[in-house]
Scaffold this active site. Structure first.
Site, short mmCIF file in Angstrom:
data_model
loop_
_atom_site.label_atom_id
_atom_site.label_comp_id
_atom_site.label_asym_id
_atom_site.label_seq_id
_atom_site.Cartn_x
_atom_site.Cartn_y
_atom_site.Cartn_z
N ALA A 30 3.87 -2.40 -6.73
CA ALA A 30 5.07 -2.49 -5.41
C ALA A 30 5.06 -1.92 -4.84
CB ALA A 30 6.05 -2.70 -6.56
N VAL A 137 -5.96 -9.20 -5.86
CA VAL A 137 -5.84 -8.43 -4.55
C VAL A 137 -6.58 -7.28 -4.54
CG1 VAL A 137 -4.37 -8.41 -2.38
CG2 VAL A 137 -4.13 -10.00 -4.12
N ASP A 167 -10.55 -12.31 5.46
CA ASP A 167 -11.87 -11.99 6.61
C ASP A 167 -12.02 -12.69 7.48
OD1 ASP A 167 -13.04 -9.53 5.39
OD2 ASP A 167 -12.25 -10.63 3.90
N HIS A 194 -15.84 -9.18 -0.39
CA HIS A 194 -14.93 -9.38 0.53
C HIS A 194 -15.12 -7.78 1.04
CE1 HIS A 194 -11.29 -8.29 2.65
NE2 HIS A 194 -10.56 -7.22 1.43
N1 LIG Z 1 -8.17 -8.20 -1.01
C1 LIG Z 1 -8.01 -7.87 0.33
O1 LIG Z 1 -7.51 -8.16 1.40
C2 LIG Z 1 -6.71 -6.17 0.05
C3 LIG Z 1 -6.90 -5.51 -0.96
N2 LIG Z 1 -6.28 -4.61 -0.83
C4 LIG Z 1 -6.28 -3.48 -2.34
O2 LIG Z 1 -4.60 -3.46 -2.40
C5 LIG Z 1 -5.04 -1.99 -3.28
C6 LIG Z 1 -2.82 -1.48 -3.30
O3 LIG Z 1 -2.99 -1.58 -2.10
P1 LIG Z 1 -1.40 -0.69 -1.63
O4 LIG Z 1 -0.34 -1.53 -2.07
O5 LIG Z 1 -1.36 -0.30 0.31
O6 LIG Z 1 -1.39 0.77 -2.33
P2 LIG Z 1 -0.24 1.51 -2.23
O7 LIG Z 1 -1.33 2.71 -2.80
O8 LIG Z 1 0.81 1.34 -1.52
O9 LIG Z 1 0.13 0.39 -3.66
C7 LIG Z 1 0.00 0.88 -5.25
C8 LIG Z 1 0.52 0.90 -5.90
O10 LIG Z 1 -0.32 0.21 -7.52
C9 LIG Z 1 0.68 0.90 -8.31
N3 LIG Z 1 0.29 0.94 -9.05
C10 LIG Z 1 -0.66 1.93 -10.32
N4 LIG Z 1 -0.95 1.53 -11.12
C11 LIG Z 1 -0.36 0.64 -11.53
C12 LIG Z 1 -0.40 0.46 -13.18
N5 LIG Z 1 -0.80 0.00 -14.21
N6 LIG Z 1 0.57 -1.08 -13.30
C13 LIG Z 1 1.68 -1.08 -12.44
N7 LIG Z 1 1.48 -0.60 -11.04
C14 LIG Z 1 0.33 0.24 -10.92
C15 LIG Z 1 1.56 2.21 -7.09
O11 LIG Z 1 1.84 3.01 -8.80
C16 LIG Z 1 1.50 1.77 -6.05
O12 LIG Z 1 2.86 1.34 -6.03
C17 LIG Z 1 -6.01 -1.39 -2.65
O13 LIG Z 1 -6.68 -1.35 -3.65
C18 LIG Z 1 -6.38 -2.09 -1.79
O14 LIG Z 1 -7.34 -1.29 -1.09
C19 LIG Z 1 -5.87 -4.42 0.64
C20 LIG Z 1 -5.07 -4.83 1.69
C21 LIG Z 1 -6.35 -5.61 1.53
C1 LIG Z 2 -8.19 -3.57 2.64
C2 LIG Z 2 -8.95 -4.56 3.08
O1 LIG Z 2 -9.90 -4.53 2.21
C3 LIG Z 2 -8.41 -5.16 4.44
O2 LIG Z 2 -7.84 -5.19 4.49
O3 LIG Z 2 -9.65 -5.69 3.86
#
Ligand SMILES: NC(=O)C1=CN([C@@H]2O[C@H](COP(=O)(O)OP(=O)(O)OC[C@H]3O[C@@H](n4cnc5c(N)ncnc54)[C@H](O)[C@@H]3O)[C@@H](O)[C@H]2O)C=CC1
Ligand SMILES: CC(=O)C(=O)O
Length: 334
Positions: A30, A137, A167, A194
């Site tokens: 979340a 993700v 992207d 990615h």
């Molecule tokens: N694939 C893509 O295009 C993108 C991927 N991301 C990735 O998404 C991920 C999350 O990014 P944000 O939301 O900004 O980070 P964030 O730090 O805001 O949220 C991560 C959440 O995961 C929770 N969490 C950690 N371990 C957990 C578990 N075992 N079970 C349930 N919840 C758990 C944390 O408490 C936190 O609320 C990162 O790895 C980021 O790099 C971000 C943007 C784009």
């Molecule tokens: C953080 C990440 O993977 C993106 O914004 O592309």
């Protein structure tokens, strides 16, 4: 008082009225990304029920309260905080949990931290949400998709990474700005990782079938190409630029995830550059990466055998090698 407000009308054929099965999704994490996904999915009425899961239970409750307070403005949706055990009958589990990049950090640098989280998480997802398609993700998304596939034992079609959907959107947005077009009227793909080794497929960029770049272009056309090609650097560096300014990227990936989920739930057969297990394309084997793929109720049902130029092929093979080398260093045992 409540009992006297309505009078029940008896309906002897109640059981005969067919019910559509509720569309149910679980979002794990979340944080910024998980909540951007939840918000976008809510306002586009994609699920009938969303369960949101996070280890930070206080933040989770606050987020769910906040979303629920908006329900009078959107289509009915059940939104609740919970655990994976509440995910029974879920159609899709979207995993956004885990560490994110600090400014200047690459996605691949997250791998060890997020591998440890997935080792705990994925067996629980499979135990409780056994019929769901997994949409990964968390970064590095191609590696985490591969890890999820191996740890879950699910069929290849059922484990999808958001891959280069974001992207590709950035690429189309920037190109469309240049040509003063709606970005939906222009076709262009980013494939591969990615991440830093991603590949722009310049040879397939087209507007209504009109190819923008040709290998045998004249000098004037080649000069035009040289003016447009720096756009790719902007695409590749987009996440770094956004993270530098606001600490995370969230809205665009939330919208991208929504499109993937819609294509699955509505069996749309959309071609999206999601990440899936690749075997035998251009000599690439046993890695998850993005190619245009058909996304439907099955998950990923087919990937497109793109014809690439020799340079594009080489770059894609390089991207696959970067991912394969990362996978080979991982300890996938529990
Ligand atoms: N694939 C893509 O295009 C993108 C991927 N991301 C990735 O998404 C991920 C999350 O990014 P944000 O939301 O900004 O980070 P964030 O730090 O805001 O949220 C991560 C959440 O995961 C929770 N969490 C950690 N371990 C957990 C578990 N075992 N079970 C349930 N919840 C758990 C944390 O408490 C936190 O609320 C990162 O790895 C980021 O790099 C971000 C943007 C784009
Ligand atoms: C953080 C990440 O993977 C993106 O914004 O592309």
């Amino acid at each position: 008082m409540l009992d006297s407000l309505f009078t029940t009308v008896s309906h002897p054929t109640q059981d005969l009225i067919p019910h559509r099965r509720p569309r149910k999704g679980v979002i794990v994490g979340a944080g910024q990304v998980g909540m951007a996904c939840a918000y976008s999915l809510l306002i586009q009425n994609v699920f009938d029920e969303m369960v949101i899961v996070d280890v930070n239970t206080e933040k989770l409750e606050g987020e769910v309260m906040d979303l629920n307070h908006g329900l009078p403005f959107v289509q009915p949706t059940i939104i609740r905080s919970g655990t994976l055990a509440d995910g029974e009958d879920a159609d899709i589990v979207i995993i956004t949990a885990g560490a994110k990049q600090k400014p200047g950090e690459s996605r691949l640098e997250l791998v060890q931290r997020n591998l440890e989280i997935f080792k705990g998480l994925i067996p629980q997802v499979v135990k409780y949400c056994s019929k769901a398609i997994l949409l990964i993700v968390t970064n590095p998304v191609d590696i985490m998709t591969y890890v999820s596939l191996k740890l879950s034992g699910l069929p290849n079609s059922s484990v999808i990474g958001s891959g280069t959907v974001l992207d590709t959107a950035r690429f189309r947005y920037l190109l469309a700005e240049k040509f003063q077009l709606d970005s939906r009227s222009l076709h262009a793909y980013i494939i591969g990782e990615h991440g830093d080794s991603e590949v722009p497929v310049w040879s397939k960029v087209n507007i209504s079938g009109m190819q923008l770049f040709q290998e045998d272009a004249n000098e004037e056309k080649l000069a035009d190409m040289d003016r447009i090609k720096p756009i790719f650097e902007q695409v590749k560096n987009a996440a770094y630029e956004v993270i530098q300014r606001k600490g995370a990227t969230s809205y665009a990936i939330g919208l991208g995830v929504t499109q993937i989920v819609q294509s699955i739930l509505r069996n749309q057969n959309r071609l999206l550059t999601v990440s899936s297990l690749i075997h035998g394309f251009e000599g690439i084997d046993d890695v998850c990466l993005s190619l245009p793929a058909v996304v439907n109720r099955q998950g990923v049902s087919r990937t497109l055998n793109l014809t690439l130029t020799p340079t594009e092929k080489e770059k894609l093979q390089h991207s696959a090698r970067v991912l394969r080398q990362t996978i080979e260093k991982l300890d996938l045992s529990s």
